[in-house]
Write a protein that holds these residues in place. Structure first.
Motif, mmCIF file in Angstrom:
data_model
loop_
_atom_site.group_PDB
_atom_site.id
_atom_site.type_symbol
_atom_site.label_atom_id
_atom_site.label_comp_id
_atom_site.label_asym_id
_atom_site.label_seq_id
_atom_site.Cartn_x
_atom_site.Cartn_y
_atom_site.Cartn_z
ATOM 1 N N LEU A 197 0.830 -1.205 0.000
ATOM 2 C CA LEU A 197 0.000 0.000 0.000
ATOM 3 C C LEU A 197 0.865 1.256 0.000
ATOM 4 N N ASP A 198 0.235 2.364 -0.338
ATOM 5 C CA ASP A 198 0.924 3.649 -0.221
ATOM 6 C C ASP A 198 1.247 3.907 1.247
ATOM 7 N N PRO A 199 2.395 4.509 1.540
ATOM 8 C CA PRO A 199 2.795 4.733 2.942
ATOM 9 C C PRO A 199 2.017 5.874 3.607
ATOM 10 N N SER A 200 0.788 5.591 3.972
ATOM 11 C CA SER A 200 -0.054 6.588 4.648
ATOM 12 C C SER A 200 0.245 6.597 6.143
ATOM 13 N N MET A 201 -0.413 7.488 6.865
ATOM 14 C CA MET A 201 -0.228 7.561 8.321
ATOM 15 C C MET A 201 -0.559 6.239 8.992
ATOM 16 N N THR A 202 -1.726 5.698 8.676
ATOM 17 C CA THR A 202 -2.156 4.479 9.357
ATOM 18 C C THR A 202 -1.285 3.286 8.968
ATOM 19 N N VAL A 203 -0.825 3.259 7.711
ATOM 20 C CA VAL A 203 0.022 2.154 7.269
ATOM 21 C C VAL A 203 1.359 2.180 8.001
ATOM 22 N N LEU A 204 2.011 3.332 8.030
ATOM 23 C CA LEU A 204 3.312 3.426 8.694
ATOM 24 C C LEU A 204 3.188 3.208 10.204
ATOM 25 N N TYR A 205 2.132 3.727 10.797
ATOM 26 C CA TYR A 205 1.899 3.529 12.229
ATOM 27 C C TYR A 205 1.752 2.040 12.542
ATOM 28 N N SER B 227 -2.030 17.001 13.141
ATOM 29 C CA SER B 227 -2.383 16.682 14.527
ATOM 30 C C SER B 227 -2.563 15.183 14.724
ATOM 31 N N THR B 228 -3.227 14.533 13.765
ATOM 32 C CA THR B 228 -3.398 13.082 13.856
ATOM 33 C C THR B 228 -2.045 12.387 13.755
ATOM 34 N N ARG B 229 -1.190 12.861 12.831
ATOM 35 C CA ARG B 229 0.139 12.256 12.703
ATOM 36 C C ARG B 229 0.921 12.391 13.998
ATOM 37 N N ASP B 230 0.891 13.574 14.625
ATOM 38 C CA ASP B 230 1.642 13.761 15.866
ATOM 39 C C ASP B 230 1.085 12.911 16.992
ATOM 40 N N PHE B 231 -0.211 12.722 17.014
ATOM 41 C CA PHE B 231 -0.796 11.867 18.048
ATOM 42 C C PHE B 231 -0.314 10.419 17.872
ATOM 43 N N LEU B 232 -0.337 9.932 16.634
ATOM 44 C CA LEU B 232 0.145 8.569 16.373
ATOM 45 C C LEU B 232 1.622 8.436 16.720
ATOM 46 N N LEU B 233 2.401 9.458 16.404
ATOM 47 C CA LEU B 233 3.833 9.429 16.739
ATOM 48 C C LEU B 233 4.036 9.421 18.249
ATOM 49 N N GLY B 234 3.204 10.140 18.969
ATOM 50 C CA GLY B 234 3.301 10.127 20.423
ATOM 51 C C GLY B 234 3.024 8.747 20.987
ATOM 52 N N HIS C 283 5.607 15.278 20.562
ATOM 53 C CA HIS C 283 4.583 14.917 19.570
ATOM 54 C C HIS C 283 3.189 15.284 20.076
ATOM 55 N N TYR C 284 2.911 14.952 21.325
ATOM 56 C CA TYR C 284 1.575 15.253 21.853
ATOM 57 C C TYR C 284 1.287 16.752 21.845
ATOM 58 N N ARG C 285 2.310 17.553 22.091
ATOM 59 C CA ARG C 285 2.126 19.002 22.074
ATOM 60 C C ARG C 285 1.893 19.528 20.662
ATOM 61 N N GLY C 286 2.227 18.701 19.663
ATOM 62 C CA GLY C 286 1.937 19.083 18.280
ATOM 63 C C GLY C 286 0.484 18.876 17.897
ATOM 64 N N VAL C 287 -0.289 18.245 18.776
ATOM 65 C CA VAL C 287 -1.719 18.028 18.512
ATOM 66 C C VAL C 287 -2.459 19.276 18.974
#
Length: 236
Positions: free
Chosen positions: A156-164, A195-202, A218-222
């Motif tokens: 799949l394409d490397p989307s947020m959910t895929v990489l997470y 914001s969603t990306r930073d939450f997943l990274l956190g 990361h959480y502060r980036g949300v």
């Protein structure tokens, strides 16, 4: 029959529905299913549904089979729902959606290996369906087949959910180098919803024990969106 269902009189509803279903017209079966689904007293509807399943044969129409499979799920009759899903597959063995539906049912029934087989077939029939492949990968991970799950997501394409997901699966598989690689790719990913990306990274930073400072950053980036309150709670 509808009046009887609304008043909670299962026996009267059965009497009238039996007359309706003497006509094998699929449209009548569809009307009965809608009546049962919309009845206010679920207990009455379940009694009537069980009687129909014991005494009548649903016409061999894929749409009706799906409708009654959905209804069976609503009434907690997962075995009946699975039988209808299998009947749909018998009528059309190349329909990916039917295998996916039966896979979800079997997963709900803790028949995980059979669910795996169904999702594998569904993915084979619909290789371009990204959501389906992600569901299949999640099931593989549940079976501790992390390497296969990551390989499926590599298609799949490397989307947020895929990489997470890949980072989580790699970490669970003790492949920390790959987990960190996917984490870094997610960090650098250009997205419309940072914001969603930073939450997943956190979440990943916590899981992978990368340090409180990194997780907090990361959480502060949300700053908005559905994960804002969760990010504040996790930061605390």
């Amino acid at each position: 029959a509808i009046i009887a269902l609304k008043s909670g009189d299962a026996q009267r509803a059965i009497e009238h529905i039996s007359i309706v279903l003497d006509d094998t017209d699929p449209e009548q079966w569809e009307r009965v299913a809608k009546a049962l689904a919309g009845a206010p007293d679920k207990r009455t509807s379940v009694v009537v549904f069980d009687h129909i399943m014991a005494e009548n044969q649903v016409p061999s129409v894929p749409g009706l089979y799906q409708q009654y499979s959905d209804l069976a799920v609503q009434f907690g009759r997962l075995g009946v729902a699975e039988n209808f899903a299998s009947a749909i597959i018998d009528l059309n063995p190349t329909q990916a959606e039917a295998y996916s539906w039966r896979g979800r049912l079997r997963h709900s029934m803790n028949r995980t290996q059979l669910a795996r087989e169904d999702f594998a077939k569904a993915v084979e029939l619909a290789p371009e369906d990204q959501a389906l492949r992600q569901t299949y990968a999640a099931l593989l991970a549940e079976l501790d087949e992390y390497g296969q799950a990551i390989a499926e997501l590599d298609r799949l394409d490397p989307s947020m959910t895929v990489l997470y997901s890949q980072s989580l699966y790699a970490f669970a598989d003790d492949n920390h180098d790959l987990a960190l690689e996917k984490y870094r790719k997610l960090t650098a990913l250009a997205v419309d919803d940072p914001s969603t990306r930073d939450f997943l990274l956190g979440l990943l930073a916590e899981t992978m024990e990368l340090g409180a400072d990194e997780a907090l950053a990361h959480y502060r980036g949300v700053t908005d969106g559905q994960h804002l309150n969760d990010a504040k709670l996790r930061s605390a």
